[in-house]
Design an enzyme around this catalytic site. Structure first.
Site, PDB file in Angstrom:
ATOM      1  N   SER A 143       2.561 -60.871  -4.376  1.00 14.02           N
ATOM      2  CA  SER A 143       3.640 -59.976  -3.967  1.00 14.02           C
ATOM      3  C   SER A 143       4.652 -59.864  -5.093  1.00 14.02           C
ATOM      4  O   SER A 143       4.689 -60.705  -6.001  1.00 14.02           O
ATOM      5  CB  SER A 143       4.330 -60.524  -2.708  1.00 14.02           C
ATOM      6  N   TYR A 158       7.874 -67.552   2.073  1.00 16.98           N
ATOM      7  CA  TYR A 158       6.931 -66.516   1.657  1.00 16.98           C
ATOM      8  C   TYR A 158       6.869 -66.419   0.130  1.00 16.98           C
ATOM      9  O   TYR A 158       5.784 -66.430  -0.467  1.00 16.98           O
ATOM     10  CB  TYR A 158       7.362 -65.179   2.262  1.00 16.98           C
TER      11      TYR A 158
END
Length: 262
Positions: A143, A158
């Site tokens: 990401s 995350y």
């Protein structure tokens, strides 16, 4: 029609929706046989139905990527069916709970780590013995968060898993190069997928720095998110021989979002 992946077998986690589904469809269109892995059988069946035209070119495996023995079985099923494994797209993951560190519980942290980081490790580890037989390509979905962007408040669990995936990929790229296995990472920004369905945000405004982008935070598209199909094209490139000299590399696909928001 382009048949780049004729004779190749691909295994894709998180294949029931979003980026995984788009990648599965594109690789299959280009000739690959595709093992569709995910937690929701009905979604995997939808992906398979969209792919199936002629022949038996999909395999559905309902599996939790954070269960090592289950992943071993899933990979074995794939190789038993088609006799080889050439491409692994370790795509499955969750956003998990986003919260200030004082509100984020150890259980919430551990769940995100277990699925995103352990799950990626299990996916690649179980596949490597089969990839070694002829070489191949591993693509990992990381990401912008944790790699080039750190401004999403409360996303510490995350972002940490996403940074860990990049480190794992670089370590394995060097370790596996002698076996002609390439390992690369994609880092999507805002993409139209269903990942927000597994995001739980708690008091993130308390941790957020007050920065606004009135004209949108994605410069290339005037604020519009990318599509799963955009990302699938990048996955297909990294899985193909067109990228045969690329390994240990992360590629951001975010319309310059992370450069602006960093």
């Amino acid at each position: 029609m382009n048949k780049t992946f004729n004779g190749k077998v691909a295994l894709i986690t998180g294949a029931g929706s979003g980026i995984g589904q788009a990648a599965a469809q594109l690789l299959a269109e280009q000739g690959a046989k595709v093992a569709l892995l995910g937690r929701t059988r009905s979604e995997l069946e939808e992906t398979a139905a969209a792919i199936q035209k002629n022949g038996d070119n999909t395999l559905i495996v309902e599996v939790d990527i954070s269960d090592y023995e289950a992943m071993e079985t899933a990979v074995t099923q794939t190789v038993d069916k088609w006799g080889r494994l050439d491409i692994v797209f370790a795509n499955a993951g969750i956003n998990g709970v986003w919260a200030p560190i004082e509100k984020l519980t150890p259980e919430e942290w551990e769940k995100t780590v277990r699925i995103n980081l352990n799950g990626t490790f299990f996916t690649v580890k179980t596949a490597v013995p089969h990839l070694k037989k002829q070489g191949g390509s591993v693509v990992i979905t990381s990401s912008v968060n944790g790699t080039r962007m750190f401004s999403n408040a409360g996303a510490s669990a995350y972002a940490t898993t996403k940074a860990g995936q990049v480190a794992l990929a670089k370590m394995l790229a060097l370790e596996l190069a002698k076996h002609r296995i390439r390992v690369n990472v994609i880092c999507p920004g805002a993409i139209e997928t269903q990942i927000d369905d597994n995001t739980q945000k708690q008091d993130v405004e308390a941790a957020r720095e007050p920065v606004d982008f009135p004209e949108g935070s994605i410069p290339l598209t005037d604020g519009q998110p990318g599509t799963a199909e955009d990302v699938a094209q990048l996955v297909a490139f990294l899985a193909s021989d067109a990228s045969r000299h690329i390994t240990g590399t992360e590629v951001w696909i975010d319309g310059a979002q992370s450069l602006l928001q960093g």
